[in-house]
Design a protein around this motif. Sequence first.
Motif, PDB file in Angstrom:
ATOM      1  N   ARG A  32       0.718  -1.064   0.003  1.00 19.66           N
ATOM      2  CA  ARG A  32      -0.031  -0.019  -0.071  1.00 19.66           C
ATOM      3  C   ARG A  32       1.087   1.089   0.202  1.00 19.66           C
ATOM      4  NH1 ARG A  32      -5.349  -1.174   3.669  1.00 19.66           N
ATOM      5  NH2 ARG A  32      -5.081  -3.340   2.643  1.00 19.66           N
ATOM      6  N   SER A 123      -7.780  -1.069   0.138  1.00 22.78           N
ATOM      7  CA  SER A 123      -8.848  -1.316   0.795  1.00 22.78           C
ATOM      8  C   SER A 123      -9.762   0.031   1.536  1.00 22.78           C
ATOM      9  CB  SER A 123      -8.456  -2.282   2.325  1.00 22.78           C
ATOM     10  OG  SER A 123      -9.440  -2.650   3.073  1.00 22.78           O
ATOM     11  N   HIS A 124      -9.688   0.127   2.885  1.00 21.93           N
ATOM     12  CA  HIS A 124     -10.348   1.162   3.752  1.00 21.93           C
ATOM     13  C   HIS A 124      -9.504   2.651   3.467  1.00 21.93           C
ATOM     14  CE1 HIS A 124      -7.324  -0.832   6.258  1.00 21.93           C
ATOM     15  NE2 HIS A 124      -7.151   0.377   6.884  1.00 21.93           N
ATOM     16  N   ASP A 289     -13.124  -2.142  -0.586  1.00 22.05           N
ATOM     17  CA  ASP A 289     -12.967  -3.579  -1.406  1.00 22.05           C
ATOM     18  C   ASP A 289     -13.828  -4.533  -0.961  1.00 22.05           C
ATOM     19  OD1 ASP A 289     -11.326  -4.077   0.971  1.00 22.05           O
ATOM     20  OD2 ASP A 289      -9.983  -5.301  -0.022  1.00 22.05           O
ATOM     21  N   ASP A 291     -14.444  -6.005   1.902  1.00 24.14           N
ATOM     22  CA  ASP A 291     -14.160  -7.204   2.775  1.00 24.14           C
ATOM     23  C   ASP A 291     -14.639  -6.749   4.288  1.00 24.14           C
ATOM     24  OD1 ASP A 291     -12.023  -5.687   3.125  1.00 24.14           O
ATOM     25  OD2 ASP A 291     -10.405  -7.094   2.622  1.00 24.14           O
ATOM     26  N   ARG A 292     -14.648  -5.586   4.640  1.00 22.93           N
ATOM     27  CA  ARG A 292     -15.362  -5.259   6.016  1.00 22.93           C
ATOM     28  C   ARG A 292     -16.801  -4.924   6.020  1.00 22.93           C
ATOM     29  NH1 ARG A 292     -10.793  -1.434   8.542  1.00 22.93           N
ATOM     30  NH2 ARG A 292      -8.717  -2.623   7.966  1.00 22.93           N
ATOM     31  N   THR A 354      -2.955 -10.247  13.815  1.00 23.37           N
ATOM     32  CA  THR A 354      -3.681  -9.256  12.831  1.00 23.37           C
ATOM     33  C   THR A 354      -3.543  -9.614  11.317  1.00 23.37           C
ATOM     34  OG1 THR A 354      -3.939  -7.556  14.542  1.00 23.37           O
ATOM     35  CG2 THR A 354      -3.955  -6.993  12.309  1.00 23.37           C
ATOM     36  N   GLY A 355      -4.520  -9.820  10.746  1.00 25.01           N
ATOM     37  CA  GLY A 355      -4.363  -9.969   9.332  1.00 25.01           C
ATOM     38  C   GLY A 355      -4.903 -11.167   8.744  1.00 25.01           C
ATOM     39  N   GLU A 374     -11.289  -7.335  15.160  1.00 21.77           N
ATOM     40  CA  GLU A 374     -11.925  -6.300  15.571  1.00 21.77           C
ATOM     41  C   GLU A 374     -12.185  -5.071  14.683  1.00 21.77           C
ATOM     42  OE1 GLU A 374      -9.887  -3.595  15.630  1.00 21.77           O
ATOM     43  OE2 GLU A 374      -8.457  -4.730  14.992  1.00 21.77           O
ATOM     44  N   ARG A 424     -11.321   0.547  20.432  1.00 27.34           N
ATOM     45  CA  ARG A 424      -9.968   0.851  19.664  1.00 27.34           C
ATOM     46  C   ARG A 424      -9.920   2.275  19.402  1.00 27.34           C
ATOM     47  NH1 ARG A 424      -8.524  -1.641  14.000  1.00 27.34           N
ATOM     48  NH2 ARG A 424      -8.443   0.616  13.113  1.00 27.34           N
ATOM     49  N   SER A 496       0.135   0.008  13.343  1.00 30.30           N
ATOM     50  CA  SER A 496      -0.596  -0.518  11.887  1.00 30.30           C
ATOM     51  C   SER A 496       0.530  -0.987  10.681  1.00 30.30           C
ATOM     52  CB  SER A 496      -1.456   0.629  11.306  1.00 30.30           C
ATOM     53  OG  SER A 496      -1.591   0.539  10.118  1.00 30.30           O
ATOM     54  N   THR A 498      -0.852  -0.947   7.848  1.00 26.67           N
ATOM     55  CA  THR A 498      -1.706  -0.768   6.136  1.00 26.67           C
ATOM     56  C   THR A 498      -1.596   0.761   6.143  1.00 26.67           C
ATOM     57  OG1 THR A 498      -3.589  -0.268   7.501  1.00 26.67           O
ATOM     58  CG2 THR A 498      -3.404  -2.553   6.534  1.00 26.67           C
ATOM     59  N   ARG A 506      -2.109   1.781  17.518  1.00 29.82           N
ATOM     60  CA  ARG A 506      -3.332   1.539  17.736  1.00 29.82           C
ATOM     61  C   ARG A 506      -3.520   0.971  19.155  1.00 29.82           C
ATOM     62  NH1 ARG A 506      -5.738   1.649  12.601  1.00 29.82           N
ATOM     63  NH2 ARG A 506      -4.801   0.552  10.955  1.00 29.82           N
ATOM     64  N   TYR A 508      -5.912  -0.896  21.918  1.00 36.56           N
ATOM     65  CA  TYR A 508      -6.919  -1.645  22.050  1.00 36.56           C
ATOM     66  C   TYR A 508      -7.417  -1.897  23.562  1.00 36.56           C
ATOM     67  CZ  TYR A 508      -5.241  -3.280  17.375  1.00 36.56           C
ATOM     68  OH  TYR A 508      -4.788  -3.395  16.160  1.00 36.56           O
TER      69      TYR A 508
HETATM   70  C1  VG1 Z   1      -5.992  -3.280   9.663  1.00 40.40           C
HETATM   71  C2  VG1 Z   1      -6.673  -3.960  10.474  1.00 40.40           C
HETATM   72  C3  VG1 Z   1      -6.728  -5.483  10.291  1.00 40.40           C
HETATM   73  C4  VG1 Z   1      -6.918  -5.754   8.925  1.00 40.40           C
HETATM   74  C5  VG1 Z   1      -6.069  -5.096   7.927  1.00 40.40           C
HETATM   75  C6  VG1 Z   1      -6.351  -5.296   6.483  1.00 40.40           C
HETATM   76  O1  VG1 Z   1      -4.608  -3.590   9.767  1.00 40.40           O
HETATM   77  O2  VG1 Z   1      -6.370  -3.751  11.762  1.00 40.40           O
HETATM   78  O3  VG1 Z   1      -7.471  -6.180  11.156  1.00 40.40           O
HETATM   79  O4  VG1 Z   1      -6.712  -7.224   8.651  1.00 40.40           O
HETATM   80  O5  VG1 Z   1      -6.112  -3.808   8.132  1.00 40.40           O
HETATM   81  O6  VG1 Z   1      -7.874  -5.062   6.390  1.00 40.40           O
HETATM   82  P1  VG1 Z   1      -3.364  -2.745  10.511  1.00 40.40           P
HETATM   83  O7  VG1 Z   1      -2.267  -3.307  10.142  1.00 40.40           O
HETATM   84  O8  VG1 Z   1      -3.287  -1.360   9.915  1.00 40.40           O
HETATM   85  O9  VG1 Z   1      -3.997  -2.610  11.989  1.00 40.40           O
HETATM   86  V1  VG1 Z   1      -8.371  -4.537   4.676  1.00 40.40           V
HETATM   87  O10 VG1 Z   1     -10.079  -4.437   4.630  1.00 40.40           O
HETATM   88  O11 VG1 Z   1      -7.078  -3.995   3.909  1.00 40.40           O
HETATM   89  O12 VG1 Z   1      -8.087  -5.735   3.778  1.00 40.40           O
END
Ligand code: VG1
Length: 553
Positions: A32, A123-124, A289, A291-292, A354-355, A374, A424, A496, A498, A506, A508
């Motif tokens: 990313r 993704s997000h 994308d 998935d959430r 995570t992941g 989460e 979180r 994180s 991403t 983060r 929690y």
């Molecule tokens: C975040 C979330 C994690 C998730 C990942 C990908 O990662 O915390 O639970 O699997 O995004 O989600 P991080 O390393 O930023 O905490 V997605 O919807 O990109 O595929």
Amino acid sequence: MSSSVFASTPYLNEVRFSPPFTDQKPGTSGLRKSSRQFEQPHYLESFIEAILRTLPGVKGGIVVLGGDGRYGNRRAIDVILRMAAAHGVRKVITTVDGILSTPAASHIVRQHKAIGAIILSASHNSGGPEGDFGVKVNAANGGPAPESLTNAIYSCTKGLEEYLIVENFSVPLDLPGQHKVGEMIIEIVDGLEDYVDLMQKIFDFDRISSYISSDFRIAFDALNAVTGPYARRILEDILGAPKGTVRNGIPLEDFGGCHPDPNLTYAKDLADLLLNGHDYSFGAACDGDGDRNMVLGRGCFVNPSDSLAVLAANATCVPAYRDGLAGVARSMPTSSAVDVVAKDLDVAVFETPTGWKFFGNLLDAGQITLCGEESFGTGSCHVREKDGLWAVLFWLQILAEKKSSVANLMAEHWSRYGRHYYSRHDYESVSSDIAHNLYSGLESRLPSLVGRSFAGRSVILTDDFSYTDQVDGSVTSNQGLRILLDDQSRVVLRLSGTGTKGATLRVYLESYVPSSGQLFQDPQEVLKPLISSIDSLAEITHRTGMSSPSVIT
Ligand code: VG1
Ligand code: CO
């Protein structure tokens, strides 16, 4: 159907560049970077070359390709098709306009016995020329590439100074059809059909459809991202929800300037509809994308950790899970709400890093049926990705079966299992040095905490979470700092994997109240002692200069 004849002859080109890129290390979920970084000459090509050299079975194999429609999607599909042809891929399955959700891609890989998928999404993260772009790599089981594969791709990029690409051809993606370049077939499919069929096999659509009515109105926010077309087909066309049920349903290159992250901050319009208004009984949103998922009832936000627990406790409402669950899994920072349900059902529960990639082996080995995180991700053995719309349908099926409202279902759940108050706190765009110093500062203090008092409780264990995969024996370390307390409360800290700007910290927070306790309090109030204790211990405000988190979920 369309097919193409090329006016000029495609030819193979070996492109050289120097020096190699040294920053192409995939994070929690793919590579990313900002769209600008991906636009540098040869940048995308370098990462794709590494994938095509590393993924097993490329020569003669089938590859699935698509993305969430963000800025850069079309260009990347064009480049990847030409590079796949240059590497002897037998067939690429892509979709009309290149629109393909992550769970739908996972399903196509499995159905067509492909060697994997390349999914174009951050993704997000926000999109557009000033936003982010990303490349996710999935393996032959349909799930995110395991660490062994992403590490191999990364090490390949570090020495890479050339790539192979076919020049002089391009394919229109506006209609389904078949094209051929050299020996490679490009199959353009509708992208929705296979996924919709799968959902119809899992759920009882008639039952859901009969529950959606003027007394039970639903609202779905696709946040201008990939789930719009899927949600319109399923919720409006098939289940009969009125037109307009799906909001922001056309995928836009910049997501309309919004952040396609389904939480109370970034899906605020939907949250307001459900939490402050009275017109709707159920609301849901999905991420870039697909998935959430975020689920809301009238006046009621469902915490994603609780959502996983509710799905597990009520799984037999869904035809595909009528026979019960093999086991469940959650990522470490996800609350233990599902553990309590698993204990009650007498099934195994696994705690992974995570992941989503860490669930793959457990799903493949048949050890778990459901899993979740989460971060608004839930999924099952039906694909190897988390699946936003599947979770929405799962919720609707439970509500239809129980003839219940979301709020009532939650109340019943807590009164049976107790409540895991959970939140979180994200601190975004922190300078990388500050975040890493904060993290290592806390890490060095952890051993001395055991037996001491923290937030009015006693510390029983501190560690940096490490995971041994029971299926392949691989060990993944440094997955987050944990402080576990004697009343089942805990605080976890991670950085994180991403983000693209600086670092995101983060925090929690979790506190358990048994079913005999007070079940309807404000989570932020209940968690206050944990919040202030971790702030002083890790010096979060002091070191970051931020008096409050950027996002609270
Ligand atoms: C975040 C979330 C994690 C998730 C990942 C990908 O990662 O915390 O639970 O699997 O995004 O989600 P991080 O390393 O930023 O905490 V997605 O919807 O990109 O595929
Ligand atoms: Co996502």
